[in-house]
Write a protein that holds these residues in place. Structure first.
Motif, PDB file in Angstrom:
ATOM      1  N   GLU A  22       0.859  -1.188   0.000  1.00 17.21           N
ATOM      2  CA  GLU A  22       0.000   0.000   0.000  1.00 17.21           C
ATOM      3  C   GLU A  22       0.888   1.228   0.000  1.00 17.21           C
ATOM      4  N   ASP A  23       0.610   2.168  -0.908  1.00 15.51           N
ATOM      5  CA  ASP A  23       1.473   3.358  -0.986  1.00 15.51           C
ATOM      6  C   ASP A  23       0.991   4.501  -0.098  1.00 15.51           C
ATOM      7  N   GLU A  24      -0.275   4.447   0.349  1.00 12.99           N
ATOM      8  CA  GLU A  24      -0.737   5.514   1.232  1.00 12.99           C
ATOM      9  C   GLU A  24      -0.426   5.154   2.683  1.00 12.99           C
ATOM     10  N   ASP A  66      -2.725  -3.488  -2.795  1.00 14.62           N
ATOM     11  CA  ASP A  66      -3.371  -2.291  -3.336  1.00 14.62           C
ATOM     12  C   ASP A  66      -3.177  -2.303  -4.856  1.00 14.62           C
ATOM     13  N   MET A  68      -3.709   0.556  -7.010  1.00 15.14           N
ATOM     14  CA  MET A  68      -3.155   1.822  -7.504  1.00 15.14           C
ATOM     15  C   MET A  68      -1.834   2.097  -6.798  1.00 15.14           C
ATOM     16  N   LYS A 118     -12.381  -0.624  -0.818  1.00 11.15           N
ATOM     17  CA  LYS A 118     -12.019   0.529   0.021  1.00 11.15           C
ATOM     18  C   LYS A 118     -13.146   1.550  -0.054  1.00 11.15           C
TER      19      LYS A 118
END
Ligand code: CA
Length: 250
Positions: A22-24, A66, A68, A118
């Motif tokens: 996950e990039d966030e 994730d 994106m 999400k």
């Protein structure tokens, strides 16, 4: 007491490692927090490259992915996992916003085992992770060694399907299905909880007794639900995606 009295997972055997991609940062921390609470060991990655490195080096038991991501996207990561000899059976849950429904469908068709819409609730996240690990552990014992999987299915709800004799009984009562209905139910009941897209259902029954289109899948499902009577509720519609067999809510 020190901090070492963390709870262990309900899953039998050793502590399982989950790779969270996950990039966030906020979402990453949240997912890791809830999974740690359940006693899982956590690995983290915030890009597709890191994810691919981590699946090879850390050998996680399951990946929450994730879609994106910066650089290599989640779908490409999934594709590389599924095309890799050593990783192709690695359980993967894709995480994506509901607005990216076509990506979710693509992910399932590339072989993701489940998806997490999400924004997600922590309960749904941990339920899905545990259910998938249970399913994977269970299928290790039940799959036949030659890979044909032509085994009788017996569910907790009293459904017994024999794929060799093409018979189906529900609490002892025989139900007569067409070959297509039988194939669809056998596929879904054999992996309870797994979401199948219409395309996946179509390819599983190709070559049987019925011309198969997305619309005809809906017709077949309606018919097999009717034949199952009150147990027909277990064949669930997953809106916008497809169908799954699940006897009770997770
Ligand atoms: Ca993202």
């Amino acid at each position: 007491m020190d901090g070492s009295n963390s709870r262990t997972t309900a899953t039998a055997g050793s502590v399982k490692t989950i790779l969270v991609v996950e990039d966030e940062k906020d979402i990453q921390e949240l997912i890791c927090y809830y999974l740690k609470m359940e006693g899982f060991r956590i690995e983290q990655a915030s890009t597709g490259d890191e994810a691919l490195r981590s699946v090879r080096e850390e050998k996680p038991d399951l990946v929450v992915l994730d879609l994106m991501l910066p650089g290599i996207g989640g779908l490409e990561v999934l594709k590389q996992i599924r095309f890799s000899m050593n990783l192709k059976t690695l359980p993967v849950i894709i995480a994506s916003a509901r607005t990216e429904e076509s990506d979710i469908i693509m992910g399932l068709e590339l072989g993701a085992d489940d998806y997490l819409p999400k924004p997600f609730s922590p309960k749904v996240l941990t339920a899905k992770v545990k259910a998938l690990l249970r399913r994977v552990d269970g299928s290790l014992d039940s799959h036949s060694p030659d890979g044909t999987d032509k085994q009788t299915i017996t569910t907790a709800g009293g459904l017994v399907m024999d794929p060799v004799r093409y018979t189906c009984r529900l609490n002892g009562q025989e139900i007569l299905f067409t070959a297509t209905e039988f194939a669809l139910l056998y596929l879904m009941a054999g992996e309870s909880g797994r979401v199948f897209t219409r395309n996946q259902l179509i390819s599983s029954v190709k070559g049987s007794d019925y011309p198969v289109t997305e619309r005809s899948i809906d017709v077949q499902i309606a018919s097999l639900r009717r034949k199952l009577g009150s147990a027909g509720e277990s064949v669930r519609t997953v809106w916008g995606i497809g169908y799954k067999y699940q006897e009770q809510d997770p």
